[in-house]
Scaffold this active site. Sequence first.
Site, PDB file in Angstrom:
ATOM      1  N   GLN A  69      -7.805 -15.443  31.884  1.00 43.85           N
ATOM      2  CA  GLN A  69      -6.607 -14.596  31.958  1.00 43.85           C
ATOM      3  C   GLN A  69      -6.667 -13.465  30.924  1.00 43.85           C
ATOM      4  O   GLN A  69      -6.964 -13.689  29.753  1.00 43.85           O
ATOM      5  CB  GLN A  69      -5.342 -15.466  31.748  1.00 43.85           C
ATOM      6  CG  GLN A  69      -4.031 -14.743  31.948  1.00 43.85           C
ATOM      7  CD  GLN A  69      -3.764 -14.296  33.393  1.00 43.85           C
ATOM      8  OE1 GLN A  69      -4.314 -14.844  34.340  1.00 43.85           O
ATOM      9  NE2 GLN A  69      -2.938 -13.290  33.554  1.00 43.85           N
ATOM     10  N   ASP A  79     -12.139 -13.505  40.330  1.00 42.67           N
ATOM     11  CA  ASP A  79     -11.351 -12.316  39.999  1.00 42.67           C
ATOM     12  C   ASP A  79     -12.004 -11.045  40.548  1.00 42.67           C
ATOM     13  O   ASP A  79     -11.351 -10.006  40.665  1.00 42.67           O
ATOM     14  CB  ASP A  79     -11.295 -12.148  38.471  1.00 42.67           C
ATOM     15  CG  ASP A  79      -9.954 -12.548  37.875  1.00 42.67           C
ATOM     16  OD1 ASP A  79      -8.926 -12.432  38.575  1.00 42.67           O
ATOM     17  OD2 ASP A  79      -9.938 -12.954  36.704  1.00 42.67           O
ATOM     18  N   LYS A  81      -0.633 -19.716  39.181  1.00 37.15           N
ATOM     19  CA  LYS A  81      -1.928 -19.817  39.877  1.00 37.15           C
ATOM     20  C   LYS A  81      -2.315 -21.287  40.045  1.00 37.15           C
ATOM     21  O   LYS A  81      -2.757 -21.702  41.131  1.00 37.15           O
ATOM     22  CB  LYS A  81      -3.008 -19.060  39.082  1.00 37.15           C
ATOM     23  CG  LYS A  81      -2.813 -17.539  39.110  1.00 37.15           C
ATOM     24  CD  LYS A  81      -3.708 -16.805  38.113  1.00 37.15           C
ATOM     25  CE  LYS A  81      -3.373 -15.321  38.076  1.00 37.15           C
ATOM     26  NZ  LYS A  81      -4.120 -14.551  37.074  1.00 37.15           N
TER      27      LYS A  81
HETATM   28  N1  GUN Z   1      -4.108 -10.278  33.872  1.00 36.66           N
HETATM   29  C1  GUN Z   1      -3.278  -9.599  34.716  1.00 36.66           C
HETATM   30  N2  GUN Z   1      -3.747  -9.677  35.993  1.00 36.66           N
HETATM   31  C2  GUN Z   1      -4.884 -10.421  35.936  1.00 36.66           C
HETATM   32  C3  GUN Z   1      -5.800 -10.854  36.929  1.00 36.66           C
HETATM   33  O1  GUN Z   1      -5.687 -10.561  38.125  1.00 36.66           O
HETATM   34  N3  GUN Z   1      -6.836 -11.617  36.472  1.00 36.66           N
HETATM   35  C4  GUN Z   1      -7.000 -11.930  35.162  1.00 36.66           C
HETATM   36  N4  GUN Z   1      -8.066 -12.659  34.819  1.00 36.66           N
HETATM   37  N5  GUN Z   1      -6.161 -11.540  34.220  1.00 36.66           N
HETATM   38  C5  GUN Z   1      -5.102 -10.792  34.606  1.00 36.66           C
END
Ligand code: GUN
Length: 305
Positions: free
Chosen positions: A106, A129, A62
Site C-alpha cells: 500500500q 497493482d 481490499k
Molecule cells: N495507494 C492509493 N491507491 C493505491 C493502489 O491502487 N495501490 C497501492 N499499492 N497503493 C495505493
Amino acid sequence: MEHTQPGYITMLIIDGKKVSLDLKNELKASVDTCKAITGKVPGLTLIIVGDDQASQAYVRNKANTCKEIGMISSVIEMPAETTQKDLLETIHALNNDPAVHGILVQQPLPEQIDEFAVTLAIDPSKDVDGFHPENLGRLVMGHLDKCFISCTPYGILELLGRCNIETSGRHCVVVGRSNIVGKPMANLMLQKLEAANCTVTICHSATRNIAFHTRQADILIAAIGKAGFITADMVKPGAVVIDVGMNRIEDPSAKSGSRLVGDVDYEGVSGVASAMTPVPGGVGPMTIAMLMKNTLQSFQRINGL
Ligand code: GUN
C-alpha cells in the site's frame, strides 16, 4: 441508472457500485471453478507500513473483498520505522511463496523507503497493482496477454465497456499524469481495444489554458487530486465525464465533520455532461474489483488455467 435534467437532457449516472457488484459475482463464480479444478485457493498478500488511517481503511476493504469472493488474503502490518531492507526481504519471501498469487504494498510509504525500489522488487508475475515497469511497458506496447493493468485505469475501461459508452475514434482527455492513474489511463485509452481506441490528450499542472483542452474531450477523465477542479465551463456539452478524485473536505453538517468529493464539480457538470461517475460510488468500487480480477488472473496463469 438515469435521471432527467432540466431542459430535457437525460444524463446517465454511471453506477460503479452496481457494475462492481456484477463483476464481483462473476469473479466469485470463477474462483469457485478454479478451486474445484485445482484444489487450491487464489491468495493476495497486502503489506501496509505505518499507521496511516486512510491506508488502513483501504487495505481492510481490499482484504474484506477477497473474503467476499472466496479468495484468501493476508495482511502484513509493519511499523512506520521499517527499513527498506526489511521490506524488500519480506517481498522476496512472498515472491518465492507458491501460495501467494498477488502482492500489494500500500502506498504512500514512509519517507525512508524508496517506492520505486519496492515496485521493482515485486515479481512482475505477482504485481497485481500493475505498477512494475515490465507491466506498464507491456501496456504501452499493447502486449496485454501477460500483463497486469493498473486497477483504477482498468476499472474505468471496464466501466466504459459495461455501460456501452462509445469510445472508438473519439477524443479522450486525461487530466493528471501520475504513474498510478494518468499515464496508464492515457496509454490504455490509446490501445486498439473495445472501450478504448481513442485519440488521447494528457493535461497536467503545467498545461496552459487547460479548459481549452478539456472542452475538446468526448471522454474526460479527471485524476488531478483537487476537489471540484473540473467545472461546467470546462466540459463540452454531451461529454462523458469520469471522476477519479477522492478528496476529503470539511463538512460541519456531516456526522464525521467531513465528506468525500471528486475532482469534478458534480452539481455544475451534471447539467452539461451526457454521462458521469459519482463520488463515492463511481470509480472507487471498480478499482477494488479489478484488483480481485488481477489476482484471479495471476492464479490462473500460475496454474496454467
Ligand atoms: N495507494 C492509493 N491507491 C493505491 C493502489 O491502487 N495501490 C497501492 N499499492 N497503493 C495505493
